[in-house]
Design an enzyme around this catalytic site. Structure first.
Site, PDB file in Angstrom:
ATOM      1  N   HIS A  11      -2.712   7.522   6.851  1.00 46.15           N
ATOM      2  CA  HIS A  11      -1.715   8.422   6.252  1.00 46.15           C
ATOM      3  C   HIS A  11      -2.357   9.700   5.727  1.00 46.15           C
ATOM      4  CE1 HIS A  11       2.251   6.573   6.240  1.00 46.15           C
ATOM      5  NE2 HIS A  11       1.746   5.412   5.844  1.00 46.15           N
ATOM      6  N   CYS A  58       5.972  -0.032   7.358  1.00 43.76           N
ATOM      7  CA  CYS A  58       5.617   1.125   6.537  1.00 43.76           C
ATOM      8  C   CYS A  58       6.836   1.524   5.711  1.00 43.76           C
ATOM      9  CB  CYS A  58       5.182   2.282   7.438  1.00 43.76           C
ATOM     10  SG  CYS A  58       4.691   3.777   6.559  1.00 43.76           S
ATOM     11  N   LEU A  59       6.616   1.818   4.441  1.00 44.43           N
ATOM     12  CA  LEU A  59       7.715   2.228   3.578  1.00 44.43           C
ATOM     13  C   LEU A  59       8.365   3.520   4.071  1.00 44.43           C
ATOM     14  CD1 LEU A  59       6.159   1.463   0.069  1.00 44.43           C
ATOM     15  CD2 LEU A  59       7.837   0.100   1.341  1.00 44.43           C
ATOM     16  N   HIS A 116      -4.461   1.409   7.450  1.00 47.63           N
ATOM     17  CA  HIS A 116      -3.111   1.971   7.536  1.00 47.63           C
ATOM     18  C   HIS A 116      -2.946   3.125   6.541  1.00 47.63           C
ATOM     19  CE1 HIS A 116       1.405   1.464   7.971  1.00 47.63           C
ATOM     20  NE2 HIS A 116       1.319   2.149   6.843  1.00 47.63           N
ATOM     21  N   GLU A 117      -3.346   2.903   5.298  1.00 48.17           N
ATOM     22  CA  GLU A 117      -3.153   3.922   4.253  1.00 48.17           C
ATOM     23  C   GLU A 117      -4.092   5.108   4.434  1.00 48.17           C
ATOM     24  OE1 GLU A 117      -0.487   3.745   2.626  1.00 48.17           O
ATOM     25  OE2 GLU A 117      -0.073   1.643   3.058  1.00 48.17           O
ATOM     26  N   GLN A 176       3.199   9.916   1.203  1.00 41.21           N
ATOM     27  CA  GLN A 176       4.471   9.198   1.219  1.00 41.21           C
ATOM     28  C   GLN A 176       5.326   9.510  -0.003  1.00 41.21           C
ATOM     29  OE1 GLN A 176       2.359   5.298   2.230  1.00 41.21           O
ATOM     30  NE2 GLN A 176       4.364   5.060   3.200  1.00 41.21           N
ATOM     31  N   GLY A 200       0.837  -1.184   0.000  1.00 41.03           N
ATOM     32  CA  GLY A 200       0.000   0.000   0.000  1.00 41.03           C
ATOM     33  C   GLY A 200       0.874   1.237   0.000  1.00 41.03           C
TER      34      GLY A 200
END
Length: 176
Positions: free
Chosen positions: A143, A97-98, A139-140, A51, A46
Protein backbone atom coordinates in the site's frame (compact mmCIF):
# COMPACT_ATOMS: atom_id res chain seq x y z
CA UNK A 1 -8.79 7.94 19.73
CA UNK A 2 -11.07 8.51 16.80
CA UNK A 3 -12.12 6.61 13.72
CA UNK A 4 -10.73 7.97 10.46
CA UNK A 5 -12.38 8.02 7.04
CA UNK A 6 -11.52 4.88 5.07
CA UNK A 7 -10.70 5.46 1.39
CA UNK A 8 -11.84 2.82 -1.08
CA UNK A 9 -10.78 1.77 -4.55
CA UNK A 10 -10.47 3.55 -7.00
CA UNK A 11 -9.56 6.63 -4.92
CA UNK A 12 -6.31 8.13 -6.22
CA UNK A 13 -4.69 8.31 -2.75
CA UNK A 14 -4.42 4.49 -2.82
CA UNK A 15 -2.10 4.70 -5.86
CA UNK A 16 0.35 7.25 -4.46
CA UNK A 17 3.83 6.36 -3.32
CA UNK A 18 4.19 7.47 0.30
CA UNK A 19 6.85 9.77 1.74
CA UNK A 20 9.29 8.72 4.46
CA UNK A 21 8.65 10.00 7.95
CA UNK A 22 11.51 12.05 9.38
CA UNK A 23 10.41 12.44 13.02
CA UNK A 24 8.32 10.47 15.49
CA UNK A 25 6.41 12.86 17.74
CA UNK A 26 3.17 12.97 19.73
CA UNK A 27 1.15 14.11 16.73
CA UNK A 28 2.34 11.13 14.69
CA UNK A 29 1.67 8.72 17.58
CA UNK A 30 -1.85 10.14 17.94
CA UNK A 31 -2.45 9.53 14.22
CA UNK A 32 -1.13 5.97 14.54
CA UNK A 33 -3.53 5.38 17.46
CA UNK A 34 -6.40 6.66 15.30
CA UNK A 35 -5.31 4.33 12.49
CA UNK A 36 -5.33 1.39 14.90
CA UNK A 37 -8.79 2.30 16.19
CA UNK A 38 -10.04 2.56 12.60
CA UNK A 39 -8.57 -0.84 11.77
CA UNK A 40 -10.27 -2.49 14.75
CA UNK A 41 -13.63 -0.83 14.10
CA UNK A 42 -13.53 -1.97 10.46
CA UNK A 43 -12.47 -5.47 11.53
CA UNK A 44 -9.14 -5.48 9.72
CA UNK A 45 -5.80 -6.98 10.67
CA UNK A 46 -3.72 -4.28 8.99
CA UNK A 47 -4.09 -0.71 7.78
CA UNK A 48 -1.76 1.54 5.80
CA UNK A 49 -1.77 5.33 5.97
CA UNK A 50 -3.00 5.84 2.36
CA UNK A 51 -6.17 3.93 3.27
CA UNK A 52 -7.05 6.82 5.59
CA UNK A 53 -5.90 9.53 3.17
CA UNK A 54 -2.33 10.08 4.43
CA UNK A 55 0.66 9.62 2.13
CA UNK A 56 3.25 8.92 4.83
CA UNK A 57 5.05 5.57 5.22
CA UNK A 58 3.33 4.02 8.22
CA UNK A 59 1.18 0.99 8.91
CA UNK A 60 -0.57 -0.61 11.86
CA UNK A 61 -0.94 -4.37 12.14
CA UNK A 62 -2.55 -6.89 14.45
CA UNK A 63 -2.65 -10.51 13.27
CA UNK A 64 -5.08 -11.29 16.12
CA UNK A 65 -7.62 -8.41 16.20
CA UNK A 66 -9.99 -10.23 18.57
CA UNK A 67 -13.24 -8.52 19.52
CA UNK A 68 -13.99 -10.98 22.31
CA UNK A 69 -10.67 -11.01 24.12
CA UNK A 70 -9.06 -7.58 23.98
CA UNK A 71 -6.05 -8.88 25.91
CA UNK A 72 -5.28 -11.18 22.95
CA UNK A 73 -4.64 -8.22 20.69
CA UNK A 74 -1.03 -7.68 19.61
CA UNK A 75 -0.94 -4.30 17.84
CA UNK A 76 2.18 -3.23 16.00
CA UNK A 77 3.05 0.24 14.73
CA UNK A 78 5.56 0.32 11.87
CA UNK A 79 6.99 3.58 10.58
CA UNK A 80 9.01 3.55 7.33
CA UNK A 81 8.78 -0.25 7.08
CA UNK A 82 10.90 -1.94 4.45
CA UNK A 83 11.37 -5.56 3.52
CA UNK A 84 15.10 -6.20 3.75
CA UNK A 85 14.97 -9.96 3.12
CA UNK A 86 12.49 -12.55 1.93
CA UNK A 87 12.48 -16.29 1.59
CA UNK A 88 12.61 -18.01 -1.76
CA UNK A 89 9.52 -20.02 -0.79
CA UNK A 90 6.11 -18.54 -1.48
CA UNK A 91 2.59 -19.27 -0.27
CA UNK A 92 -0.88 -18.43 -1.50
CA UNK A 93 -3.29 -16.70 0.85
CA UNK A 94 -6.88 -15.62 0.33
CA UNK A 95 -6.51 -11.87 0.90
CA UNK A 96 -9.02 -9.12 1.40
CA UNK A 97 -8.63 -5.39 1.90
CA UNK A 98 -10.62 -2.75 3.75
CA UNK A 99 -10.31 -0.54 0.66
CA UNK A 100 -12.00 -3.19 -1.51
CA UNK A 101 -14.87 -4.21 0.78
CA UNK A 102 -16.27 -7.73 0.72
CA UNK A 103 -13.80 -8.97 -1.93
CA UNK A 104 -11.15 -11.68 -1.62
CA UNK A 105 -8.64 -13.39 -3.90
CA UNK A 106 -5.72 -15.80 -3.64
CA UNK A 107 -2.43 -13.90 -3.77
CA UNK A 108 1.08 -15.34 -3.88
CA UNK A 109 3.42 -13.88 -1.25
CA UNK A 110 6.80 -14.72 0.21
CA UNK A 111 6.52 -17.23 3.03
CA UNK A 112 8.89 -15.27 5.30
CA UNK A 113 10.08 -11.67 5.37
CA UNK A 114 12.44 -9.60 7.48
CA UNK A 115 11.21 -6.05 7.93
CA UNK A 116 13.15 -3.06 9.24
CA UNK A 117 11.04 -0.27 10.71
CA UNK A 118 10.84 2.45 13.34
CA UNK A 119 8.52 1.70 16.25
CA UNK A 120 6.01 3.85 18.13
CA UNK A 121 8.79 5.28 20.31
CA UNK A 122 11.14 6.14 17.44
CA UNK A 123 13.43 3.12 17.88
CA UNK A 124 14.70 1.27 14.81
CA UNK A 125 13.81 -2.42 14.90
CA UNK A 126 13.69 -5.54 12.74
CA UNK A 127 11.24 -8.40 12.76
CA UNK A 128 11.39 -11.78 11.07
CA UNK A 129 7.83 -12.68 10.17
CA UNK A 130 6.21 -15.80 8.79
CA UNK A 131 2.69 -17.15 8.40
CA UNK A 132 -0.13 -14.61 8.60
CA UNK A 133 2.07 -11.78 9.91
CA UNK A 134 4.39 -12.05 6.87
CA UNK A 135 1.41 -11.83 4.52
CA UNK A 136 -0.11 -8.85 6.34
CA UNK A 137 3.20 -6.98 6.35
CA UNK A 138 3.71 -7.54 2.61
CA UNK A 139 0.13 -6.46 1.87
CA UNK A 140 0.39 -3.26 3.94
CA UNK A 141 3.88 -2.32 2.73
CA UNK A 142 2.59 -2.68 -0.84
CA UNK A 143 0.00 0.00 0.00
CA UNK A 144 2.83 2.41 0.82
CA UNK A 145 4.06 2.04 -2.76
CA UNK A 146 0.62 2.47 -4.33
CA UNK A 147 0.20 -1.26 -4.93
CA UNK A 148 -3.04 -3.08 -4.15
CA UNK A 149 -3.42 -6.83 -3.79
CA UNK A 150 -5.46 -6.88 -7.00
CA UNK A 151 -2.30 -5.82 -8.84
CA UNK A 152 -0.90 -9.28 -8.09
CA UNK A 153 -3.79 -10.96 -9.93
CA UNK A 154 -4.11 -11.83 -13.58
CA UNK A 155 -6.04 -9.31 -15.65
CA UNK A 156 -9.00 -11.69 -15.89
CA UNK A 157 -9.18 -12.31 -12.13
CA UNK A 158 -8.77 -8.60 -11.39
CA UNK A 159 -11.56 -7.70 -13.84
CA UNK A 160 -13.90 -10.27 -12.29
CA UNK A 161 -13.13 -9.05 -8.76
CA UNK A 162 -13.73 -5.41 -9.71
CA UNK A 163 -17.01 -6.37 -11.35
CA UNK A 164 -18.08 -8.11 -8.13
CA UNK A 165 -17.03 -5.01 -6.17
CA UNK A 166 -19.24 -2.85 -8.41
CA UNK A 167 -22.20 -5.21 -7.86
CA UNK A 168 -21.55 -5.18 -4.10
CA UNK A 169 -21.64 -1.38 -4.05
CA UNK A 170 -24.85 -1.30 -6.09
CA UNK A 171 -26.47 -3.78 -3.69
CA UNK A 172 -25.37 -1.66 -0.71
CA UNK A 173 -26.94 1.46 -2.28
CA UNK A 174 -30.21 -0.39 -2.95
CA UNK A 175 -30.38 -1.74 0.60
CA UNK A 176 -29.94 1.66 2.30
Amino acid sequence: MSVLKLYEYPDEVLRQKCDKITAVDDELRHFLDDMLETMYVDKGCGLAAPQVGCTKRMIVVDPNPSDEDLSARRPMYLINPEIIWHSEETVFFNEGCLSLPDQRADVERFEKVRVRYIDYNGIEREILADDLLAIILQHEIDHLDGILYIDHLSRLKRTRLLHKLEKYREDCKRNK
